[in-house]
Design a protein around this motif. Structure first.
Motif, PDB file in Angstrom:
ATOM      1  N   CYS A   1      83.150  -7.749  23.859  1.00 24.62           N
ATOM      2  CA  CYS A   1      83.816  -8.094  22.688  1.00 24.62           C
ATOM      3  C   CYS A   1      84.129  -6.815  22.071  1.00 24.62           C
ATOM      4  O   CYS A   1      83.850  -5.691  22.415  1.00 24.62           O
ATOM      5  N   GLY A   2      85.056  -6.944  20.852  1.00 22.92           N
ATOM      6  CA  GLY A   2      85.502  -5.887  20.069  1.00 22.92           C
ATOM      7  C   GLY A   2      86.438  -4.886  20.811  1.00 22.92           C
ATOM      8  O   GLY A   2      86.376  -3.616  20.309  1.00 22.92           O
TER       9      GLY A   2
ATOM     10  N   ASN B   1      81.473 -13.766  16.070  1.00 30.37           N
ATOM     11  CA  ASN B   1      82.474 -14.737  15.680  1.00 30.37           C
ATOM     12  C   ASN B   1      82.552 -15.838  17.113  1.00 30.37           C
ATOM     13  O   ASN B   1      82.585 -16.712  17.057  1.00 30.37           O
TER      14      ASN B   1
ATOM     15  N   ASP C   1      90.465 -15.875  21.418  1.00 33.23           N
ATOM     16  CA  ASP C   1      91.450 -16.335  20.395  1.00 33.23           C
ATOM     17  C   ASP C   1      92.597 -16.841  21.369  1.00 33.23           C
ATOM     18  O   ASP C   1      93.328 -16.182  21.991  1.00 33.23           O
TER      19      ASP C   1
ATOM     20  N   LYS D   1      88.417  -9.799  11.603  1.00 34.11           N
ATOM     21  CA  LYS D   1      87.254 -10.607  12.205  1.00 34.11           C
ATOM     22  C   LYS D   1      86.064 -10.773  11.014  1.00 34.11           C
ATOM     23  O   LYS D   1      85.621 -11.744  10.898  1.00 34.11           O
TER      24      LYS D   1
ATOM     25  N   SER E   1      84.655 -14.330  10.102  1.00 29.62           N
ATOM     26  CA  SER E   1      83.234 -14.628  10.062  1.00 29.62           C
ATOM     27  C   SER E   1      82.755 -15.487   8.713  1.00 29.62           C
ATOM     28  O   SER E   1      81.995 -16.414   8.809  1.00 29.62           O
TER      29      SER E   1
ATOM     30  N   ASN F   1      88.036  -9.888  19.329  1.00 34.63           N
ATOM     31  CA  ASN F   1      86.976 -10.471  18.346  1.00 34.63           C
ATOM     32  C   ASN F   1      85.616 -10.083  18.393  1.00 34.63           C
ATOM     33  O   ASN F   1      85.293  -9.300  19.509  1.00 34.63           O
ATOM     34  N   SER F   2      84.834 -10.262  17.731  1.00 39.45           N
ATOM     35  CA  SER F   2      83.426  -9.764  17.401  1.00 39.45           C
ATOM     36  C   SER F   2      82.718 -10.634  18.221  1.00 39.45           C
ATOM     37  O   SER F   2      82.837 -11.830  18.476  1.00 39.45           O
TER      38      SER F   2
ATOM     39  N   LYS G   1      89.645  -5.139  11.997  1.00 40.04           N
ATOM     40  CA  LYS G   1      88.116  -5.432  11.483  1.00 40.04           C
ATOM     41  C   LYS G   1      88.167  -6.286  10.209  1.00 40.04           C
ATOM     42  O   LYS G   1      87.205  -7.276  10.067  1.00 40.04           O
TER      43      LYS G   1
END
Length: 219
Positions: free
Chosen positions: A135-136, A117, A16, A77, A81, A113-114, A74
């Protein structure tokens, strides 16, 4: 020029604000997140000032208790999505990634981010260019993921460059003895990033391959 001739063999990108132009989406859903989790909205006149803050300063400004941060992240994200079409890569990112890989550079993503995504915004062809997705990451948990990524890559730390748009990207890189490149087009104002003394500063996407010494015919 081969990867052995380039200074950096592995580039670790934030997502991001570095690869993805998601700041507009973030501002667009911020009020919803604030109302849902009980912290202050951001006034329009405060946006530029907050872009000069680090993550902890922003959290204090809007009054988010640290225990609420994972839930807020959470929900953010999940919102992205559902509306992933609102987020796109910055102009020139696809061409940059292709040029880097064509010259033997390995790519990784390190983000809060996930992975879902990240892959959706990158698209299948760009996602296939990355050898690793970390990620995450929690808000202040990028260092641990970076340490694991570096260990698994078996690339010397001196040949790894982290590229990002937030002070926490710089903090994670420097804590692990990794060089950091700051980008001028992300969430955080460039002057704030420069105060971290980055190894490289990229004024534009096109500036990345030139500063890294890629062949001009590949860019």
């Amino acid at each position: 020029m081969t990867s052995s001739e380039l200074k950096y063999q592995l580039l670790v990108f934030d997502f991001d604000g570095t690869l993805a132009d998601s700041f507009g989406f973030f501002i667009g859903v911020f009020d919803q997140l604030a109302d849902r989790h009980g912290f202050r909205r951001i006034a329009d006149e405060d946006i530029d000032r907050l872009r000069g803050y680090d993550a902890r300063q922003i959290i204090r400004h809007v009054g988010i208790p640290l225990w609420k941060v994972p839930g807020v992240a959470k929900d953010f994200k999940a919102m992205m999505s559902k509306e992933i079409a609102r987020v796109s890569l910055f102009d020139g990112i696809s061409e940059l990634l292709q040029a880097l890989v064509a010259q033997g550079v390995h790519l990784a993503v390190l983000t809060s981010n996930s992975e879902e995504n990240v892959r959706a915004v990158l698209g299948p062809s760009n996602a296939a260019l990355f050898s690793r997705f970390e990620c995450g990451a929690t808000l202040f948990g990028k260092r641990g993921k970076l340490r694991r990524l570096v260990a698994d890559s078996r690339v010397p730390r001196s040949r790894i460059l982290c590229i990002g748009d937030e002070t926490r990207d710089a903090d994670a890189a420097f804590a692990e003895g990794i060089a950091f490149g700051a980008v001028a087009w992300g969430y955080t104002q460039l002057d704030t990033l420069k105060a971290k003394c980055p190894d490289l500063v990229f004024a534009s996407v096109d500036d990345i391959p030139h500063q890294l010494g890629l062949r001009r015919d590949s860019v």
